[in-house]
Write an enzyme that holds these catalytic residues in place. Structure first.
Site, mmCIF file in Angstrom:
data_model
loop_
_atom_site.group_PDB
_atom_site.id
_atom_site.type_symbol
_atom_site.label_atom_id
_atom_site.label_comp_id
_atom_site.label_asym_id
_atom_site.label_seq_id
_atom_site.Cartn_x
_atom_site.Cartn_y
_atom_site.Cartn_z
ATOM 1 C CG HIS A 10 -5.990 -13.163 1.759
ATOM 2 N ND1 HIS A 10 -7.089 -13.529 2.509
ATOM 3 C CD2 HIS A 10 -5.192 -12.439 2.595
ATOM 4 C CE1 HIS A 10 -6.962 -13.055 3.740
ATOM 5 N NE2 HIS A 10 -5.816 -12.395 3.818
ATOM 6 C CD GLU A 11 -1.824 -10.814 1.711
ATOM 7 O OE1 GLU A 11 -2.002 -9.630 2.067
ATOM 8 O OE2 GLU A 11 -1.853 -11.765 2.513
ATOM 9 C CG HIS A 14 -5.592 -7.455 2.995
ATOM 10 N ND1 HIS A 14 -6.633 -7.315 3.890
ATOM 11 C CD2 HIS A 14 -5.057 -8.696 3.229
ATOM 12 C CE1 HIS A 14 -6.725 -8.410 4.636
ATOM 13 N NE2 HIS A 14 -5.786 -9.261 4.248
#
Length: 374
Positions: free
Chosen positions: A25-26, A29
């Site tokens: 997920h990170e 980003h």
């Protein structure tokens, strides 16, 4: 006799599941941020005290922290939850300011925020595509083969050869669609539309309930219609088809999440069924010992849930940021810093309250309160 994976296996499986999905997920980003020219100051897995960390050549601090319940990427200039253009940001040198999150266009900021949930969905699609490629997909027609005695199907007069068309207006194309729809609506009144000898028939029915207990002692209320197909059909899936099949399955899983969440909000499903980190840890261990395929599929399900939850329009979550960007696009200017700060504080309070509820549910499901009450 129920099985227990043990605390060490449970902890190991949980750390793999959460650690992997938070990292992915990170990383979504981080990668889109880099592509947009934003410097990342920190890439963290977990919260709290740093256990281990290092700096890369771009000046990003990569670290693993003590509380493994999430993570974050802190971009340069991202000094508060609303990412507003503060006085501190305005004092930065132009070259340094140009590498900050706030300096980027609305579209780029939205892309950076959206990338986290998006990569969770893509990761799940990759897993499901692998399963489709390896095992094919079910294409069994929703045609009645046999009808169980004293079942909902018998009550409404379903017969061998009837083809189920709709459940409460939702189109049914395959028997797997029917099973999925019925399983999450135990004891609910629905309209069932089916075809018999070319005629379309509609019946009101109350879905039956089947209580199931798995090998680990977990109990579930499953909706039951009381029919089985005449034959089971599967087809092979090609490499080019597999992403399409996986995407459709992901959409179906999201639809299930939305449906069950709606049931909780409307009171048709108890809020005690919501689970938190402790429940995820428990199920992680159970799926790990159940087999590699089950565990990998479980990771895909959690990845979809993580992507979905983060897209909810709640300040503090990615969806909350995207909501404010949508407001900014309509107004041609961002909401005031005061409004954003108030919203993010409220969002934080809501997230904390939700975590307290699900943690209470987890502890109750483990029998902790029964122990204290004697």
């Amino acid at each position: 006799m129920t099985e227990n994976p043990g605390i060490l296996i449970t902890l190991f499986a949980f750390l793999i599941t959460i650690g992997l999905l938070v990292f992915i997920h990170e990383m979504g980003h981080y990668l889109v941020g880099r592509w947009c020219g934003v410097k990342a100051d920190v890439f963290a897995i977990g919260f709290g005290k740093e256990i281990v960390g290092w700096n890369d050549k771009r000046g990003t601090r990569w670290k693993i922290c003590a509380l493994p319940l999430g993570g974050y990427v802190q971009f340069a200039g991202d000094m508060d939850p609303s990412s507003s253009q503060s006085q501190e940001w305005l004092k930065l040198p132009p070259e340094e300011r140009n590498r900050t999150f706030q300096s980027k266009s609305l579209l780029k900021r939205a892309a950076i925020v959206f990338a986290g949930p998006a990569i969770n969905f893509l990761f799940a699609i990759l897993i499901l595509a692998g399963f489709a490629l390896a095992y094919g997909e079910s294409v069994t027609s929703p045609v009645v083969g046999t009808v169980a005695e004293n079942s909902t199907a018998e009550t409404i007069g379903l017969k061998n050869g009837d083809k189920i068309l709709e459940i409460d207006g939702d189109s049914i194309d395959r028997f797997s669609d029917l099973s999925r729809e019925i399983s999450i609506i135990p004891d609910e009144e629905v309209e069932i539309k089916f075809e018999r000898d070319g005629a379309i028939i509609s019946k009101e029915a109350k879905i039956g309930v089947r209580l199931e207990e798995d090998r680990f002692g977990n109990q579930y209320r499953i909706g039951l219609l009381g029919i089985s197909p005449g034959s089971i059909e599967r087809r092979d899936v090609s490499l080019l088809e597999s992403p399409v099949v996986a995407t459709r399955q992901t959409v179906e899983i999201v639809d299930l999440i939305v449906t069950t969440l709606g049931q909780v909000i409307s009171g048709r499903r108890s809020v005690t069924e919501l689970g938190g980190p402790l429940k995820i840890a428990q199920v992680s261990g159970e799926q790990f010992v159940a087999g590699l395929n089950q565990f990998i599929f479980f990771v895909a399900l959690i990845s979809i849930n993580l992507g979905f939850i983060n897209l909810l329009p709640i300040p503090m979550l990615d969806g909350g940021h995207l909501m404010f960007y949508a407001i900014e696009a309509v107004r041609r200017k961002p909401a005031s810093p005061m409004v954003q700060q108030w919203a993010f504080q409220s969002g934080f309070a809501l997230v904390v309250m939700f975590m307290l509820v699900v943690t209470f549910n987890d502890l109750a499901s483990f029998g902790l309160f029964r122990v204290f009450s004697g």
